[in-house]
Design a protein around this motif. Sequence first.
Motif, mmCIF file in Angstrom:
data_model
loop_
_atom_site.group_PDB
_atom_site.id
_atom_site.type_symbol
_atom_site.label_atom_id
_atom_site.label_comp_id
_atom_site.label_asym_id
_atom_site.label_seq_id
_atom_site.Cartn_x
_atom_site.Cartn_y
_atom_site.Cartn_z
ATOM 1 N N THR A 1 11.465 11.349 3.099
ATOM 2 C CA THR A 1 11.003 12.060 4.380
ATOM 3 C C THR A 1 11.276 11.523 5.514
ATOM 4 O O THR A 1 11.451 12.079 6.646
ATOM 5 N N HIS A 2 11.498 10.244 5.692
ATOM 6 C CA HIS A 2 12.230 9.619 6.779
ATOM 7 C C HIS A 2 12.623 8.122 6.672
ATOM 8 O O HIS A 2 12.805 7.691 5.436
ATOM 9 N N HIS A 3 13.489 7.562 7.564
ATOM 10 C CA HIS A 3 14.384 6.629 7.326
ATOM 11 C C HIS A 3 13.756 4.995 7.279
ATOM 12 O O HIS A 3 14.418 4.283 6.951
ATOM 13 N N ASP B 1 0.970 -1.176 0.051
ATOM 14 C CA ASP B 1 0.033 0.019 0.203
ATOM 15 C C ASP B 1 0.910 1.227 0.056
ATOM 16 O O ASP B 1 0.302 2.463 0.339
ATOM 17 N N ASN B 2 2.196 1.207 -0.628
ATOM 18 C CA ASN B 2 2.958 2.335 -0.509
ATOM 19 C C ASN B 2 2.815 3.084 -1.737
ATOM 20 O O ASN B 2 2.623 2.461 -2.867
ATOM 21 N N TYR B 3 2.914 4.540 -1.833
ATOM 22 C CA TYR B 3 3.048 5.238 -2.986
ATOM 23 C C TYR B 3 4.334 5.902 -2.980
ATOM 24 O O TYR B 3 4.844 6.544 -2.285
ATOM 25 N N ALA C 1 12.473 1.480 5.900
ATOM 26 C CA ALA C 1 12.933 0.800 4.833
ATOM 27 C C ALA C 1 11.860 1.059 3.839
ATOM 28 O O ALA C 1 12.339 1.163 2.327
ATOM 29 N N ASP C 2 10.338 1.091 4.233
ATOM 30 C CA ASP C 2 9.418 1.150 3.173
ATOM 31 C C ASP C 2 9.513 2.570 2.157
ATOM 32 O O ASP C 2 8.755 2.610 1.380
ATOM 33 N N HIS C 3 10.462 3.382 2.778
ATOM 34 C CA HIS C 3 10.553 4.722 2.021
ATOM 35 C C HIS C 3 11.972 4.905 1.494
ATOM 36 O O HIS C 3 12.095 5.819 0.690
ATOM 37 N N VAL C 4 12.861 4.135 1.857
ATOM 38 C CA VAL C 4 14.384 4.448 1.509
ATOM 39 C C VAL C 4 14.921 3.073 0.845
ATOM 40 O O VAL C 4 15.977 3.445 0.614
ATOM 41 N N GLY D 1 2.257 8.903 2.288
ATOM 42 C CA GLY D 1 3.044 7.573 1.910
ATOM 43 C C GLY D 1 2.256 6.358 1.639
ATOM 44 O O GLY D 1 2.955 5.216 1.203
ATOM 45 N N HIS D 2 1.009 6.271 2.111
ATOM 46 C CA HIS D 2 0.371 5.075 2.040
ATOM 47 C C HIS D 2 -1.090 5.092 1.715
ATOM 48 O O HIS D 2 -1.754 6.382 1.960
ATOM 49 N N GLU D 3 -1.532 4.171 1.029
ATOM 50 C CA GLU D 3 -3.309 3.967 0.607
ATOM 51 C C GLU D 3 -3.733 3.335 2.171
ATOM 52 O O GLU D 3 -4.027 2.191 2.041
ATOM 53 N N GLY E 1 4.990 12.121 3.794
ATOM 54 C CA GLY E 1 5.463 10.572 4.108
ATOM 55 C C GLY E 1 4.531 10.053 5.165
ATOM 56 O O GLY E 1 3.445 9.948 4.664
ATOM 57 N N ASP E 2 4.797 9.705 6.150
ATOM 58 C CA ASP E 2 3.919 8.930 6.907
ATOM 59 C C ASP E 2 3.539 9.761 8.387
ATOM 60 O O ASP E 2 3.251 9.269 9.236
ATOM 61 N N THR E 3 3.298 10.945 8.218
ATOM 62 C CA THR E 3 3.058 11.955 9.220
ATOM 63 C C THR E 3 1.482 12.178 9.130
ATOM 64 O O THR E 3 0.774 11.899 10.069
HETATM 65 FE FE FE Z 1 5.507 3.832 5.597
#
Ligand code: FE
Length: 255
Positions: free
Chosen positions: A53-55, A13-15, A57-60, A166-168, A128-130
């Motif tokens: 946006t942040h560290h 569900d990541n974008y 793993a599903d973002h970097v 960052g997510h659906e 991101g995930d905020t």
């Molecule tokens: Fe995430």
Amino acid sequence: MSFEIIPVRAFQDNYIWTIRNRKCAAVVDPGDARPVLDYLAQERLRLVAILNTHHHADHVGGNAELLRRRDVPVYGPHDERIAEVTHRLRAGDRLRLPQFTLEFEVLEIPGHTRTHIAFYAPRVLFCGDTLFACGCGRLFEGTPREMVTSLAKLAALPEDTRVYCGHEYTLSNIRFAKAVDGGNPALLALEHEAQELRSRDLPTVPSTIAREKATNPFLRCLEPVVVAAASGYAGKNLEDPVDVFAALREWKNRS
Ligand code: FE
Ligand code: ZN
């Protein structure tokens, strides 16, 4: 318009938001390189930058593989946990992507993680995930007070700012929001719209700051109905919006 913003899907569900024109692309939070490389190849685009946006793993997680293919600047927070970042940014720093005539301002929004940042340009926010559509990130490294402050910074942006999260997570967030604020007509309208989009396998995002202020319980900690619901969950009268937020967050974690 000098750019478009396209969602590239990754994992469940990541974008991975891709800023592109006819020739080049920048990607935000490439957790996985594969879908990005496929998209770039299919569209014949040259990668010009990576934004993190942040560290998590599903973002970097895709940074290193993308850099093996092409050496581009990586913009991210002051956080050693993202080894690939070449330009470490703080609140108020500016980041220019001349290919798209875009200039982002960096916001520090700790709470989900200690060093989480957002990228803001007129009418565009990568958060991101905020902040999620109708929800917010879990507090892995921050306090409720930090997250309330971070969310308030985002809520203060112009109402027509599009929110690229960052997510659906929208439908499950709406399910929780209805338990808190079920009589909110804007929330019920959003549910209808989101169900329709998801039934066609389309993204429910970007949202807007206006829509989030109208529907997101985590941005509505001063609304009497939200205060009452959070107080009911906590079993005591909550007055401080930070306590209301903390109760909502705990309730959501357990629901
Ligand atoms: Fe995430
Ligand atoms: Zn995260």
